[in-house]
Design a protein around this motif. Structure first.
Motif, mmCIF file in Angstrom:
data_model
loop_
_atom_site.group_PDB
_atom_site.id
_atom_site.type_symbol
_atom_site.label_atom_id
_atom_site.label_comp_id
_atom_site.label_asym_id
_atom_site.label_seq_id
_atom_site.Cartn_x
_atom_site.Cartn_y
_atom_site.Cartn_z
ATOM 1 N N ARG A 128 -1.677 2.164 -10.745
ATOM 2 C CA ARG A 128 -1.655 1.605 -9.388
ATOM 3 C C ARG A 128 -2.784 2.185 -8.528
ATOM 4 N N THR A 129 -3.059 3.462 -8.707
ATOM 5 C CA THR A 129 -4.120 4.074 -7.901
ATOM 6 C C THR A 129 -5.487 3.528 -8.295
ATOM 7 N N ARG A 132 -5.764 0.199 -6.734
ATOM 8 C CA ARG A 132 -5.854 0.314 -5.274
ATOM 9 C C ARG A 132 -7.276 0.694 -4.861
ATOM 10 N N TYR A 133 -7.913 1.566 -5.625
ATOM 11 C CA TYR A 133 -9.293 1.931 -5.334
ATOM 12 C C TYR A 133 -10.223 0.719 -5.459
ATOM 13 N N ASN A 135 -9.458 -2.482 -5.101
ATOM 14 C CA ASN A 135 -9.224 -3.389 -3.979
ATOM 15 C C ASN A 135 -9.713 -2.805 -2.664
ATOM 16 N N LEU A 136 -9.631 -1.487 -2.523
ATOM 17 C CA LEU A 136 -10.148 -0.852 -1.320
ATOM 18 C C LEU A 136 -11.650 -1.078 -1.176
ATOM 19 N N PHE A 164 -4.139 0.370 1.795
ATOM 20 C CA PHE A 164 -5.264 0.427 0.862
ATOM 21 C C PHE A 164 -5.826 1.841 0.725
ATOM 22 N N ILE A 317 -4.701 -7.941 -4.156
ATOM 23 C CA ILE A 317 -3.872 -6.734 -4.209
ATOM 24 C C ILE A 317 -2.512 -7.028 -4.837
ATOM 25 N N SER A 320 -2.965 -7.572 -8.686
ATOM 26 C CA SER A 320 -3.386 -6.318 -9.305
ATOM 27 C C SER A 320 -2.185 -5.419 -9.569
ATOM 28 N N MET A 321 -1.341 -5.260 -8.570
ATOM 29 C CA MET A 321 -0.176 -4.388 -8.732
ATOM 30 C C MET A 321 0.848 -4.985 -9.689
#
Length: 449
Positions: A128-129, A132-133, A135-136, A164, A317, A320-321
């Protein structure tokens, strides 16, 4: 919001595009009606001024000016079509390039889901991290180029509030001083975290790590392309040239296309129609064309047909998750498919599509090619059967072939030799050279044939 009409033109039919002419949202009417009203108002002002305010002497002067302006608008002294068509083509290619450069995480999330292992909390946290990176990074670059996204996330605190970025990551982000855009920083975090996952054994081999890095670089390159598209625009001078060409053309049309007094016998002014129908159509086409270029030159604004960047962020997002968390190792039971026992089977059609089964399958464009019986005959060449040769080259080669079959070839006269052995040796060399030349000539001729 992007205006989609794909379903309405799925089938070519009578009046298919005509139905689209009555739509307002995203239409050319909505883009152009203000300019069209201004043009009509200015044209009407000069028409009324010419007809009711000017004295006869002033009318004569106005008519000479109108004829002069009309001559330039009718003979293409201003190359509107050329500069406008080239500009809109360039703007469209740029628009399509920006669309294809949008960073989508689909490939990256598949690689993360398949190569970062662990069903425990640590494995889930890593996956997940990582996403998240990724998408950030896209959110940061879109904040820099899209007015819609910047209004949604006006500050980095809003990005933290959206989930995010964490508060600690924000401090790290702000602590790194750089005069340039730092959208790449979360992708560096991604690569560092992927390396740590490799050390922990979550990424099982270097090949999987390399695959992660390759997909990350593709994702980063698209973010970089968006940044450079926003940075490097179509040269301003060209945009100015196109705008001046269109506006100056219709500035002359406002006077040059006026209907003059038909009693004075001016050429092409035999009738007074009051309303310049064809000039208005010309304005609609040319000015509308310019508006199309203005619309697509930057698709990250808030026009009707600009890109839905906020919806793309939400979609990216979410999927992705789902891919790296809910769908991780989430497999349906493996069972025999419906056609397991059938070697040959057909997939059913509905009633509305059953007619498609009557059409033969396409096997290739030459499958139905017809050939004559002579073309189908097999022709085998014997050892001494040669292809027909024509022309001076062919005559020379056939002469060489006849001489070689008779055991003699023409010899090239060389210089005198001191003894007979040298003469024989040179004769052998000449013979060998002639045979090589003969073979090369025959080969070239046959290949050419």
């Amino acid at each position: 919001m992007t205006v989609s009409y794909t379903l309405e033109v799925a089938n070519a039919r009578f009046g298919g595009f005509t139905r689209l002419l009555f739509r307002w949202k995203g239409s050319i009417y909505r883009l152009l009606y203000k300019e069209l009203l201004v043009f009509c108002g200015v044209y009407l002002f000069f028409s009324v001024y010419y007809r009711f305010i000017l004295t006869p002497k002033q009318q004569d002067l106005f008519e000479r000016v109108a004829l002069y302006c009309d001559r330039f608008t009718n003979t293409n002294f201003i190359p509107v079509l050329f500069v406008l068509g080239f500009y809109v083509t360039m703007a469209f290619n740029r628009w399509w390039g920006q669309y294809t450069s949008f960073p989508l995480p689909d490939n990256l999330m598949m690689v993360v889901s398949g190569n970062v292992h662990g069903a425990d909390e640590r494995g889930r946290l890593l996956r997940r991290t990582l996403m998240r990176y990724a998408n950030l990074s896209s959110v940061l670059i879109l904040r820099s180029i899209s007015t819609r996204v910047h209004k949604r996330f006006p500050t980095l605190e809003h990005v933290v509030e959206a989930g995010f970025m964490t508060t600690h990551e924000l401090k790290m982000f702000e602590s790194l001083h750089s005069d340039f855009n730092k959208y790449w920083m979360p992708l560096t975090w991604f690569s560092n975290l992927a390396s740590r996952a490799r050390e922990e054994g979550r990424v099982r081999d270097d090949i999987a790590l390399r695959l992660l890095m390759d997909e990350l670089n593709k994702y980063r390159s698209k973010c970089s392309l968006l940044f450079h598209f926003d940075w490097i625009s179509i040269p301003l001078v060209y945009t100015q040239v196109v705008t001046i060409a269109v506006y100056s053309f219709f500035a002359f049309c406002v006077i040059g296309r006026q209907f003059l007094n038909p009693e004075k016998g001016y050429s092409d002014h035999k009738i007074d129609m009051y309303v310049p129908v064809f000039t208005l159509l010309q304005f609609f086409f040319y000015a509308g064309w310019l508006k199309v270029g203005e619309l697509i030159i930057n698709p990250f604004g808030e026009d009707d047909d600009d890109f839905e960047t906020n919806q793309l962020i939400d979609r990216n997002i979410e999927v992705s998750m789902l891919a790296v968390d809910d769908m991780y190792q989430n497999l349906a039971p493996i069972v025999k498919d419906k056609h397991w026992m059938q070697r040959k089977f057909s997939v059913p059609y509905t009633v509305s599509t059953a007619a498609e089964t009557l059409r033969p399958a396409f096997k290739g464009s030459t499958f139905d090619m017809r050939m004559s019986a002579e073309d189908l005959e097999i022709h085998q060449l014997t050892d001494k059967q040669y292809l027909p040769l024509h022309g001076s080259l062919g005559d020379g080669l056939q002469h060489l072939l006849r001489n070689s079959e008779g055991g003699s070839l023409p010899m090239v006269n060389g210089s005198s030799h001191p003894n007979q052995e040298d003469k024989d040796a040179n004769a052998d060399c000449d013979l060998s050279s002639h045979k090589e030349q003969e073979t090369a000539l025959i080969k070239v001729t046959v290949e050419s044939y």
